[in-house]
Each structure stands twice: as C-alpha cells, then as structure tokens.
Enzyme design. Structure first.
Site, mmCIF file in Angstrom:
data_model
loop_
_atom_site.group_PDB
_atom_site.id
_atom_site.type_symbol
_atom_site.label_atom_id
_atom_site.label_comp_id
_atom_site.label_asym_id
_atom_site.label_seq_id
_atom_site.Cartn_x
_atom_site.Cartn_y
_atom_site.Cartn_z
ATOM 1 N N THR A 153 0.821 -1.209 0.000
ATOM 2 C CA THR A 153 0.000 0.000 0.000
ATOM 3 C C THR A 153 0.858 1.263 0.000
ATOM 4 O OG1 THR A 153 -1.741 -1.162 1.175
ATOM 5 C CG2 THR A 153 -1.737 1.231 1.356
ATOM 6 N N GLY A 192 3.671 -2.915 8.545
ATOM 7 C CA GLY A 192 3.862 -3.179 9.972
ATOM 8 C C GLY A 192 5.322 -3.483 10.268
ATOM 9 N N GLU A 435 -6.374 -5.641 4.330
ATOM 10 C CA GLU A 435 -6.469 -6.807 3.429
ATOM 11 C C GLU A 435 -7.770 -6.817 2.635
ATOM 12 O OE1 GLU A 435 -3.969 -8.736 2.748
ATOM 13 O OE2 GLU A 435 -2.780 -7.601 4.188
#
Lengths: 669, 669
Positions: A153, A192, A435
C-alpha cells in the site's frame, strides 16, 4: 493481579451450567490434543509472566515508550516462539496455529512489531521466492536473524493495486533494479514493523525492463544496516504516527531515491527477469493468489479470537454487575437477567460459534482448492476467491459490530481501557479495512455471483453456489417455514432473487444506453447487499450443517446447547433481515410474531449457560487482560487496582496546579 | 499547519456547487448575527493560536503529559471564555451557545478537565442552590475561583440512582452532615475534572436524618484545599485511568471516610434539613428534572456538532482521494463518485441536518415546557421527558453509527489519529452511554408510550404523540404512498402498531399469570424497538415540517438542495426499516423497487453539492484538526507532516535496537 475469592454470582453461574465445559473447550480447540498443545504454549509463555505482564500498563506510556516496551516484550515472546518452532515442523497448519495462538491471541491487543514478519513477509516469501532465494534467506527469516516487513500500500494507493506508483527499473549494465518513489503519494505507507523495527522488506513495485512496464512484482529489499540499524542510502523510512489501535505494530512509511538492488532480489519463483533484461512470464500467474487467500483465512480465524475475548468480558461482567430491580423490594438484578442485555450478548456468543465453524470450513476449502491449484486445476479458484472475500467481509464486520455491542453493553466500565474492550473494538474495526475493504470485497463476490448466474443453465455449479440452481429450478416449490431448514432456504432465495434482480437491472440499464461500468456503479449498493445475503446464507447453513455433524459425537447435554446456539443465530438474522425475507419469500406476519417468541424463548433457554459458554473458550486472564472479564469476577477491585497504577495518582498534587491552575483560579491569567 | 494551494478537485467541487454556501452557514448558525458572533469567538480564540494548537500533538504524549498539556490549554481557553462571559449576559441560551461553541467544538476532541464544571456543576448548582448558597458560591464558580465537578455515579451504581450507597447523615449536635462511603462499590467513579483538577464537587448521597432515609440529595463538598490543592482529610480522590477517548476530561474517583460538612452545604432550594434535623420535603420535586433534561438537550446539539466534523472530513477526503477506475483507461476516480461511498457519506450529511432541526425543536419544546413547569403546570412533563430520552438515544446512536461509517469510508487513513475520526468516534460512542444508557432511555420512552396508548380514548393527547390518535382513529384510511408524507404516515403507523402490539403482549402475559415486571422484561426488545420507531417518526416529520417552513425564506437554489436532503433522509430510513414497513403497512414490492431507484437518484442529485454542504458548517481547520479534512485538501502532505512529528522519527535508530532487537536477531536471547 491480586488473587482472591471468586465472585459469588459467577460461582452460582458455573454451578448451574448444564454441560461439561471441558468437553466444549476440546471441541473449540479441535480436540483434546490441541487443547493440551495450547496449554503447553501458554505454560511456556507464563514462565516469563512478570516480564511480559508486569510493570506500568502500556496505556499510561507515551507513544515512544509504548514502542520500546512492545519491542522488549516482542523479543521475549518471539524468543519463546522461536524455540517452540524449532521443536516442531513448519507446515501451514502448524504455522496458522502458531499465528493464532501466539500472534492472534497476542500478549498485547495493540499488536506486535514482529507481526507482519510472520503474517506477510514469511508467507509471501515462501510462495514467491525461487529455490536459490529460499536457500539464501529462508533460514535467516525463520530464526529471525532478519526481520521483514511487506510494503504494498502507498499513501495514494490501496485498493487499486495496478495504480501503485513505485517503480523497479532493470538496468542490465549492472544487473540491478533501480527502486524509485516518483511522488509523495508513491511512498509506501502502513507496512507493519517497518517504522523502526524491520531491516528487510518485500516491496511491491511496477517492473520496467527494456522500456516496457510488466506490472507489479515483488522485490526483497534491505532497508537497514544489519549491524547499525541505520537506514541504507537513498531510503527514507519512518513511522506513520498514532492510530486508533494497533499502536504496537510500528507501522511505517518508506520512500526510495533510486535505490539499487541486485537482479536476484526480485522474487522469481513465478515471473523472471533474465540477465539481459528479458522478461519471462509466470507460467501460472494465479498461483500468487494463494498467499492472499491464506491471509484472509487467518483473518477469519482472528475475528473469532477477538470476538471470543469480547464475549468473555461482556458475559462475565454481566453476571457480576447488578443494577436496578426487576421487582420493587427485590435485590438488584444481574444485568444478564435483562432480556435487552441477553439480546446483545447471547447473539454475540452465537455469532462467535457460527464464525468458528465457518472459519474451519473456509480453511478446509482453501486446502482442497489450493491442492488443486498446485496440480494445475483452476476450476474452483473463482469460487475460493469469492468465498474468502465475502467471509472476510462478513466475519470482520460481524465481529466489529458484536464487539462494539459487547463494549457498550458494559456501560461506562466498558469504555475503560482496562476492560480491554476498546482495544478489541479498535482491532475488529481495523480488520474491516485491512487486506481488502469490506465493501470492495463484497462487490468482488457479487461479480462472481453475477457471472455464475449468467451461466446457471450451462452446467453444474461449484459447491458454494449450487443452491442457486436448486432454488431457481423450474419445479422448485417453496413455502416459508419457521425452522432452521426453512430459514436457510429463505436466505438462499433472498440471495438468488437479489442476484437475479441485479442482473436484470444491469441489463435494463445497459439496454437503455448506459455503459456497463456506470450501470454497475449505479446499482452497487444492491450488489453489495446481494453479496452479503449470499454469504449469510452460507454462514447459516455451514453453522447448521457442520454443527449438526459435530453434535453426533457430543454428549447430549452439550449437543442440546449447541443446537440452541444454531437456532439463536438463525432466528436472530431472520429478524435482522426481515425486510429481505418479507420482500422475497412467503414469510407471513403470523410467522414473524412466532419468530419473535421463539427468539425470546431461546434467550431464556441459553441464559443459564452463558458463563459456561464463554468459559469454554478458556482464555486465560493474562491473555484476556481485562478488569471486567477475569475468571474470578473481581470487577470493582480490579478497576480500582488498575486506576491506582495511573501515574497521575502517584502524587497528591500534579505540578500543573502550581503552573497553570492556581494562577487561573486566582484570576491572574 | 502548512499553507499551500487548494487541491484541484476541491476547487472544482466548490465551483460546481449550486447554492450559496454562506446562505446555508447563516441558516445553520441561526442567522447572520449568530455566525458573526461565532466568528468573533473564534477570532478571539485564534489570538492564542500557537499556545493552543502548536507543539507536539497530544497523541504522542504519555497519559500524564496529556493531562498537564490539557490543563495548560484549558486555562488559556477558559480565560478567554471568562472574558467573553463577562461581556455577555448569562441566560440559558447564551450559556448553551457558549457550551456548544467553546466546549462542544472544543480545542481538543479529548474533552477538557473543566467541562463538567460548566456542563453539570454550574447548571445543577443554579437550579438547586437556595439564595444564600448562590450568594456564597455562584460568583466564585462563574469566574472559576473554584472549579467544581459533579459526583453521582458510583463504581457499582449508574442507571439505578436509588441504589446509590454514599450516605450523608445529619448530626444535629454539630449541625453537620457526615459523608461516608461504606463500600468499594460506593466510591464515586467518573466525575469529570475530579481526578486532579476540581477543588469542589456536588455529591449525590442518601440523606439520613433522625434515623430515617430521605433518598438522594445533593451536597456541595470541598474536595481539595484552595491554596495547596491537597485533598482534604478523609477524602480519597484520584483519577480513574485511561479511557477509549475523552482522556483530557480527567475523570476521577472519590471516597469519603466520615467527612463532615456544614448543614448549609446541602443544596436546599427544594428540600431542606432544619437545624434540628427535621426534613422538609420539596414542594415540587419535579422541578429537579429541568437540569437533567437540559443536559440531554445539550447532548443532542453536541451530536450534531460531532457528526458535522465527521462528515466534513469524510466528504472532503472523498473528493480528494482518487482510487480505481470506473472505466478502463480513464484516470482514477474521486471515491465520492462511487455510489457505495455516496451511500455512506451523503446519508450521514442528511442525518446531520435532520438532527440539527430536531435539536432545535427539542430546545424550543424544552423552553416552552420548562416555563410551564415553573408556573406549576406539570401536564407536559412526561412528554418532555420521553421526548428528551428518545432524542438523546437516537441522536447519539445515529451520530455514533454515521461517524463510524464516515471513519471506515476513509479506509486506512481514517484509522490515523491525525484524521481526527478516531477521537470523534470515541466521543460519539461514549455519548450512547453517558447521561442515560440508550437502551434504558428507549425503555423509558416506551413506558410513556404504553401509558399514552392506554389513555388513547380518554382525551386529547400532547403534541408529540397526537399522531397515535390520528392513525388509530376508526375512520382512518391509509394506503402506502411513495412520498415524504406517505413515508411519515408509514412510520407513524409502524410506531402505533408496535405500541399496540406491545400492550397486547403485556396483557396476554399478565393474564396468563406472569408478573407485570417479568412480562415487561420478556418483551423489552420489542419495547425498545417501539420507542425507536416512535422517535424516528418524530425525527422524520420534524425534519420535513420544520425544513419546509424554513425553505420558504431560502433562495430557490438552496431550498432545492434542502428538499433533497429531507427526501434522502426519509427514503434512506424507509429502506433501512423495510422489515417494519412491510410488516405493518401496505407498502408493496413494486413500491420498494421504486424507492431504491428514488434513493439512487437522490444520491446522484446531491453528489455535486456534497462539498458545499459540509463547507457550510464552516468548521475552521484549527477546530477540525484533521489531516484528511482541512479546507485546502492537502491530504497527503498533511499526513506526512504529522507523521514526521512522531518522536519515533526524531532519531534514525531507536535505543530498543541495541537493547533488545540486536541481541534477539543474533540469537542471544
């Protein structure tokens, strides 16, 4: 946490439970051996109890302190995980269990800076790296010599992957790729662990070679020096700031300024770039979907875990909390005795069980179809994709809805961070977005359903959509019936009619001159609704059928309660979707009146077993981390104990009194 | 915040707006003069721009630092407020405007440690203190020489006020009350500002005199020394810890160990204790409801303010954000062009306008009935109470629902604290609980409705329930009609039939031997649903009628858009409550199909004015405090700017690498 007597109301609740809680625990874990394995994992974890659960609670720390503390804890926890892993084999089932066991029910509801290493970096690497690359990195990744993240992303691009802007341009003269972020919006955003933790990253970028764009591909990129942890030249990396939840995840951003990586850092199991820059297509470009579907399967299991926490807290609290009198002069009642409270909590319990059975079904389906895929059989790929899409959407939105409801059902105390419910809410609402945004996923399911509906007469349908053929067959006769089977049929008919209505609307709009795309967009609210109805039909029937099978090997007392949960779930959703059923089936007003009584009756029957049902999830206090939900029900003592840990209670007068408050009150400001 | 060009898409949106935004702003503020007053308040506030809005964003601070920073800011802000206040009179309207203007749209969405002083301490004091007490304290409270809190809720008691455990026992020998907290559960819990800020508090306790309990009464208690701020002897006071939101409110707990206060500290405007301990009843015990209703009126206005923030952010972001192609080869589309996005956002805009008109209606009703009350006319008290209950419930649950939907509609970016949406969500969900749990409030409304229904034939009904008589009159004939008036009638019929059905169910259950209380509890889900339907009927009809009146003095172009919003609101809720309408009215499947087209058509019509509609709320960037929602639409720049303020980005390598991460990666842990 303090040790004391168990709350008397909870003792009574447990005494009146009509089934064997351990039997249910074994069933939920998937067998006695699985329960024992889980307990062993927990035992190992609890050898570090003080290090993992002691000290000032995270919520009192600053953002930076939280990160440092979560890194400290993650290192302890994952050292233990590494040991467990080394003692076991690493097939996918085991891997998923580890994920759910150690990450899913993590030590912190705020997530972990290592989470993405396990949940994305590793699975993607394993499915896309060729043998040489696996040789080079897999062992180091498995034993955490390197920590990876996954960067897809971008600031400006999420859903629309084709629109990603990051480029990887092959330079045959040096046999390198040049990674570049041409704009602010092309910065990767969200990975993350990437903020301050990971030193490697899989980066998704548009592959250019010989002046041609070959679409998005995956590259493994070293982000930080392994020894000093300094960002490598040309790399701008940092963390993205505070979020609503998941603040231990250390989400990061990354931008590339013509960063060069070796050709062999493109993950080349499927597509390849040869030394001279020739692009070799993947033989089977669809194999890549496996990892994406795998992540969604994990999310469905996680939804069950999160919701299990919420129902454990809300149910135990509702048994301990007494408020108001039902009758003048009586003592105050347990709030679980109020039917409006049962309506919120028992339905959430039923929802949790329903999703558990559906997660298992999805996992089994995934394994069957994934095997077929690897044998070159693509027949059911569309079905698997549509199923994973809609189950991800429904499980996360249900668990978000029910968790929020559990939280609000605990009143003001449910608003305390120490109840754990705010964090669980923040987690479940995040899962509605990550997701795959749920609206987008339901539209993808709808696309598959419309395609299926167009082909309804041309041959047999795959299992999850077979019902469409049944309920639309010319000879099919149907009258509404207040039974589980009747309800399932009703939902199937609603789904079929919505799909059929959408196709008719599409056709009419296109005939009248509208483009396909505009027609699709115009009716997209109805398409989402069709996708949701299809999924609800699947969830109810899976819960009913798989639970019915399972009940055959349960004791009668447990089977009875499981049957009630199936009924409650079916009747609840019937009443929730009454508009659909009244519009599309032959259900009558009299049926509805009876359904309402049936529903009230089920709440009454299940009420005495509420505490037993959540006890069976067997979430230990250390993992539940809730003042309201601990096994002993010492709600008020724990609330006060936690409050006293606030640094604002460490001194009788805060310095701001002298600095600001006093001058203000004296009118000197 | 950085100053730059306005985003091009926003410029285009503003250019195509079909109405005059300023005209709408004046309408929303209540007239041009009100807008100018508001702008003047904002101008004054912005004289302290750097002090109030500069520095490290609160989200990066520790709990303690947040408190200290919020005290610093509150002192600045309320010094300004004090000045404004001194220049104006302090009647209720002005007071409410000040509350909404300065507290409601506060500088921090986390609330303020002084909030309760204004919203509870002052109003309760003004309505319950006798003249002597007002003389003694009112001026000091008004100019903040003392800061008060309001302590009612206890650890073990919220909803059920009669169950409060704190006692105030009168001792005639010293003419003092002895305040005491007999149990842990009797500790007051939640009072805003009480943790570390307030030095006075109104405490609600059971009054005992001459061995007799006279129920709950209010006492003013000094909590901390005015000079040193040390808690007074016998008082255990502290703060309750971190919550999901509102963390600048400094909620506290307090317990009393036989704390003595003078007799004259009981608020004695209504009931009294004479020197010898004789209890003198209030002449009109119901006057006390005034303050409670006032607070609920303020909450309805606040719901509008919170939702206005959420829609401003979500709409502007949706105009700036581009994602996916509708047609192959086209540029990516503004996400506001997707009908599923319009479904989430435009309905929230309509909901915000609907609630605004209803807040005004409630305020007017409150003033009329409050005047009557003070003249001894109690006739409409029950109606006012029921109306305030259900409007508080519906406005907070709608604003919570729509805010959450706006947040999720902004995808991952809406999960960033810098978007402001998480705080707005946390605020709106809290409002579903405080000042009366919504389920309990709707049950209270239902109680009034059933009582009304029992008396339907015995005389004229008060205005808000008059429709029940109309739609149940023997000669009343009705056929569903796809029009606003038809929809309103439909909702009124649903409400009437649910109330009537509940009464029939109650009667049948009681006849069959069930107690009133058990019967009430058994059908309470249906009672809540009846209360909600009644309220929705009121909200839709108020929106329609009051807006229709207002439209007469609007320009045609603005009136047209307002009319569309009324239609959208009515059609949206019709489709949302289709089950009710199909069950209880003559609406047909063909009507429903047309309603869906009508709905899609309305979204299409309103879409071009979306940005104009939220611009009209005129929330300045400093108060909006959102990376996604600022007027200039520089979404990505602001996201990055805010991220770079994270202390985790201040140094390239965090210390935890050396302490934890490196040893772990090297396998040394």
């Amino acid at each position: 946490m303090g040790i004391g007597e168990v709350n008397k109301d909870l003792i009574k609740e447990r005494a009146k439970c009509t089934f064997n809680v351990t039997e249910l625990t074994y069933f939920l874990d998937g067998g006695k051996d699985k329960t024992l394995e889980r307990k062993e994992r927990e035992r190992v974890m609890l050898t570090k109890r003080e290090e993992l659960f002691g000290g000032t609670p995270d919520e009192y720390l600053s953002h930076k302190e939280k990160y440092e503390n979560s890194t400290r804890k993650a290192v302890i926890l994952f050292s233990l995980l590494r040991k467990i892993q080394e003692e076991n084999n690493t097939d996918l089932t085991n891997y998923r269990n580890l994920l759910s066991g150690v990450l899913g029910a993590s030590i912190s509801q705020d997530g972990s800076p290592f989470g993405l290493h396990y949940i994305m970096f590793m699975p993607v690497f394993m499915s896309q790296a060729d043998e040489e690359q696996q040789e080079r990195w897999l062992h180091r990744a498995l034993n955490c010599s390197i920590i990876g993240s996954y960067a897809q992303t971008e600031l400006g691009h999420g859903t629309f992957i084709r629109g990603l802007e990051t480029t990887a341009t092959y330079d045959p003269s040096t046999q390198e790729f040049v990674l570049h972020s041409p704009t602010l919006t092309s910065y990767k955003w969200w990975p993350g662990g990437l903020g301050n933790t990971a030193n490697y990253c899989i980066v998704i970028a548009q592959l250019y070679s010989k002046g041609e764009c070959h679409g998005i591909h995956s590259f493994i990129v070293q982000v930080r020096d392994e020894d000093t942890h300094m960002p490598l030249p040309g790399i701008k990396v940092g963390e993205i700031g505070v979020k609503m939840g998941l603040n231990a995840v250390n989400n990061g951003f990354i931008g590339f300024e013509n960063v060069r990586i070796p050709r062999t850092n493109m993950l080349m199991k499927h597509a390849k770039i040869l030394e001279d820059g020739t692009y070799v297509k993947s033989k089977n470009s669809k194999l890549i979907y496996g990892a994406m579907v795998f992540v969604r399967v994990v999310i469905v299991f996680d939804s069950v875990n999160y919701l299990a926490k919420a129902i454990t807290v809300a149910t135990r609290y509702s048994a301990v909390r007494r408020q108001s009198q039902l009758k003048e002069g009586e003592p105050e009642r347990q709030i679980l005795d109020y039917v409006t409270q049962q309506d919120k909590i028992l339905t959430a319990i039923a929802g949790c069980f329903a999703m558990k059975m559906n997660a298992r079904m999805l996992w089994d389906t995934f394994n069957v179809i994934n095997d077929q895929l690897h044998k070159g059989n693509m027949e059911r790929l569309g079905e698997l994709h549509a199923l994973a899409c809609c189950l991800k959407a429904i499980s996360t939105s249900d668990s978000s809805l029910f968790t929020a409801r559990c939280r609000v059902s605990c009143g003001g105390h449910g608003y305390m961070v120490s109840s754990t419910l705010p964090a669980t809410s923040a987690l479940t609402t995040a899962s509605c977005t990550y997701e795959g945004d749920n609206t987008v996923l339901l539209l993808q399911t709808a696309r598959f359903l419309l395609k299926t509906w167009r082909q309804i007469d041309t041959g047999p349908l795959t299992p999850t959509v077979e019902y469409l053929k049944t309920v639309s067959a010319p000879g099919f006769s149907y009258k509404w019936e207040n039974s589980i089977e009747g309800i399932i049929r009703g939902f199937q008919i609603v789904s079929m009619k919505k799909i059929s209505s959408c196709l008719n609307l599409m056709t009419a709009k296109v005939m009248s001159g509208m483009s396909q795309a505009d027609a699709w967009n115009t009716i997209s609210i109805q398409l989402v609704s069709a996708g949701e109805s299809h999924c609800r039909a699947i969830v109810i029937s899976t819960f009913h059928e798989d639970m019915s099978k399972a009940m055959r090997s349960m004791s009668a007392s447990l089977a009875e309660v499981m049957g009630q949960l199936v009924e409650l779930y079916a009747v609840y959703w019937t009443l929730e979707r009454l508009g659909d059923l009244l519009e599309y089936t032959s259900i009558s007003g009299a049926d509805v009146v009876k359904l309402r009584s049936w529903y009230e009756e089920l709440l009454r029957k299940i009420r005495p077993n509420a505490v037993g049902l959540v006890d069976a999830f067997d979430i230990i206090d250390e993992l539940l981390q809730s003042t309201l939900g601990a096994y002993d029900g010492r709600v008020y003592e724990r609330l006060m104990e936690e409050a006293l840990k606030s640094p604002l209670n460490a001194e009788p007068v805060n310095q701001s009194f002298h600095k600001y408050l006093k001058p203000f009150m004296q009118g000197k400001l």
